[in-house]
Write an enzyme that holds these catalytic residues in place. Structure first.
Site, PDB file in Angstrom:
ATOM      1  N   GLY A  37      55.046  54.807  26.497  1.00 57.33           N
ATOM      2  CA  GLY A  37      54.626  53.855  27.440  1.00 57.33           C
ATOM      3  C   GLY A  37      54.027  54.472  28.625  1.00 57.33           C
ATOM      4  CB  CYS A  40      49.799  52.903  32.003  1.00 60.97           C
ATOM      5  SG  CYS A  40      49.143  51.254  31.461  1.00 60.97           S
ATOM      6  CE  LYS A  49      47.563  46.630  38.510  1.00 60.77           C
ATOM      7  NZ  LYS A  49      47.432  47.916  38.932  1.00 60.77           N
ATOM      8  CD  GLU A 199      42.856  56.485  53.536  1.00 64.28           C
ATOM      9  OE1 GLU A 199      43.826  56.197  52.539  1.00 64.28           O
ATOM     10  OE2 GLU A 199      42.418  57.562  53.590  1.00 64.28           O
ATOM     11  N   GLY A 262      48.369  59.679  46.135  1.00 68.85           N
ATOM     12  CA  GLY A 262      47.659  60.137  45.105  1.00 68.85           C
ATOM     13  C   GLY A 262      48.908  60.819  44.050  1.00 68.85           C
ATOM     14  CG  ASP A 303      46.755  60.189  35.135  1.00 73.33           C
ATOM     15  OD1 ASP A 303      45.715  59.656  34.643  1.00 73.33           O
ATOM     16  OD2 ASP A 303      47.708  59.410  35.892  1.00 73.33           O
ATOM     17  CG  HIS A 436      26.327  25.786  37.655  1.00 71.12           C
ATOM     18  ND1 HIS A 436      26.334  26.479  38.643  1.00 71.12           N
ATOM     19  CD2 HIS A 436      26.544  24.496  37.847  1.00 71.12           C
ATOM     20  CE1 HIS A 436      26.644  25.428  39.759  1.00 71.12           C
ATOM     21  NE2 HIS A 436      26.579  24.275  39.230  1.00 71.12           N
TER      22      HIS A 436
END
Ligand code: NAI
Length: 456
Positions: A37, A40, A49, A199, A262, A303, A436
């Site tokens: 896994g 993620c 999420k 930041e 990071g 990664d 629409h």
């Protein structure tokens, strides 16, 4: 002798294992965690999420009266939310394990280390050596910290720890306003925590379109996140039950600091030096046409790869490219240009292709078109009509990139993924009619405006 030995069972590694069945390749997949896994599934995209969804449900109930539904004050049962997150993760891990088995991928438990190009030594109980005609290194990444903020898992934590918090922290400082920092800021403020976001650079989500980042920043601030950009934090001062984060002449006292500056590649101890592969500052250099390193037969995806985005879906794509090349000998490179980036905050921010700044750096003469969400009927209905769409178009040419901030931005960005990927002209894309009322109409309107003839 396997056709492919994969080290690492995250999105890069397991996707390579799964995709290999299309070519009948024999595969072994080595994983050091108790389950497959990777980041993620176990401590990244999926659990994060899930927490963001919990926050969405909470605010939907909290604000229900706006829509004429009296639901009372919502009460968050943190333990139940954590349990459901774990249930979702466990279910997906079970499904993935079953799928790997069905595709005849041999999952080998232990830490894999290369011992020369075609050999992988698996440590743990009863060391064994796997041989492969090809080896794919997909060992992923881990949270980085900064001086003055050593992780202790309690007061100074990484996203790994935060996803498993057993109770809600009341006051949180988040260092780093990239995707992870912003997503946690969004969910925590919505669940009622006090949130301070720091930041170093002068905008949140550095690298994103400044107007889009500004819109997201405005919306997070409006909901109560204290955002400080362009600041350097001093070393944490630990107290008995709290942490003080100094910055400039000021400081803030919080219960916990989440460091999200990071992720570092996990290539230490993997034995790459025995193969001839080139590793720069921990990242593995590959030929992006094939994902092969400087060592023939040794590949890297996900990664750990130098110079490509650290995103699960980029890992999937790189796995497909590596396996296709291994099986056919024909390069099938990833089209990095059209990989969407989604920050799953409330509201979401999504981008694809080049930002205006990046396009200009690349030497393109560009025109931009922006459209707000204020008048978009569907957005108004759901009470989320703040946001924007911005298109970056090559002068007299195709759509090069787009940014969207608003509800479901991470879903609707995909029509612009096709536009960018297929190099559509604005008038070609604008010729199609959006249903629409939908949120996607915001994109239709922006495309029309980009043709020089707007509607609403
Ligand atoms: P990031 O690299 O996206 O952001 C880190 C932020 O920390 C940057 O804005 C950087 O300027 C800032 N920073 C660095 N040092 C600092 C300091 N000393 N003080 C204050 N700020 C500092 O990294 P992040 O958010 O940790 O995510 C890691 C990786 O995972 C990224 O590649 C990201 O794209 C990916 N990811 C993607 C998600 C998504 O697509 N939704 C979600 C989570 C992670």
């Amino acid at each position: 002798m396997y056709d492919v030995v994969i080290i690492g069972g995250g999105p890069g590694g397991y996707a390579a294992g799964l995709y290999a069945h299309n070519f009948g390749l024999s595969v072994a997949l080595v994983e050091k965690d108790p389950t497959v896994g990777g980041t993620c599934l176990l401590r990244g995209c999926i659990p994060a999420k899930h927490w963001l969804h919990t926050a969405d449900v909470f605010t939907t109930v909290r604000d229900a009266a706006t829509f004429g539904v009296e639901a009372g004050e919502p009460v968050l049962d943190w333990e139940a939310a954590l349990a459901r997150k774990n249930e979702v993760v466990t279910g997906l891990v079970r499904g993935l394990t079953g799928l790997l088995k069905a595709r005849k991928v041999d999952v080998v438990s232990g830490f894999g280390r290369l011992d020369g190009p075609g050999k992988v030594v698996v440590g743990g109980e009863g060391e064994q050596t796997l041989e492969g005609r090809n080896v794919i290194v997909a060992t992923g990444s881990a949270p980085r910290s900064i001086p003055g903020y050593p992780f202790d898992g309690v007061r100074i934590v990484s996203s790994d720890d935060a996803l498993d918090w057993e109770q809600q922290p009341q006051r949180v400082a988040i260092i780093g306003a990239g995707a992870i920092g912003c997503e946690f800021a969004s969910l925590l403020v919505d669940l009622g925590s006090e949130v301070h976001l720091f930041e170093l650079l002068d905008q949140i989500v550095p690298g994103a379109d400044p107007a889009a980042a500004q819109e997201l920043s405005k919306q997070l601030s409006r909901r109560g996140v204290t955002i400080k950009t362009g600041v350097t934090v001093g070393a944490a001062e630990m107290k008995d039950d709290s942490v003080v984060v100094p910055y400039g002449d000021e400081s803030v006292e919080v219960d916990v600091v989440l460091v999200a500056v990071g992720r570092a590649p996990q290539t230490q101890g993997v034995g790459l030096e025995t193969t001839g592969a080139v590793v720069e500052r921990g990242f593995i250099e590959v030929d992006l046409a094939t994902m092969m390193t400087a060592a023939p037969g040794v590949f890297a995806v996900g990664d750990v790869v130098a110079g490509t985005p650290q995103l699960a879906h980029a890992g999937f794509a790189e796995a497909i490219a590596a396996i296709t090349f291994i099986a056919t000998g024909i390069p099938a490179p990833v089209d990095y240009r059209a990989i969407p980036l989604v920050v799953y905050t409330h509201p979401e921010m999504a981008e694809v292709g080049y930002t205006e700044e990046r396009a200009r750096e690349m030497g393109f003469e560009v025109e931009t078109t922006s459209h707000g969400l204020t008048g978009v009927g569907r957005a108004k209905i759901i009470g989320q009509n703040r946001g924007m769409v911005k298109l970056v178009v090559k002068k007299d040419g195709p759509i090069l990139g787009a940014s969207v901030v608003g509800p479901q931005a991470g879903e609707i960005i995909h029509e612009l993924m096709y536009a960018v990927g297929w190099e559509a002209l604005p008038e070609e894309a604008a010729a199609f009619i959006h249903a629409h009322p939908t949120l996607s109409e915001a994109i239709g309107e922006t495309l029309l405006t980009a043709t020089g003839r707007s509607l609403h």
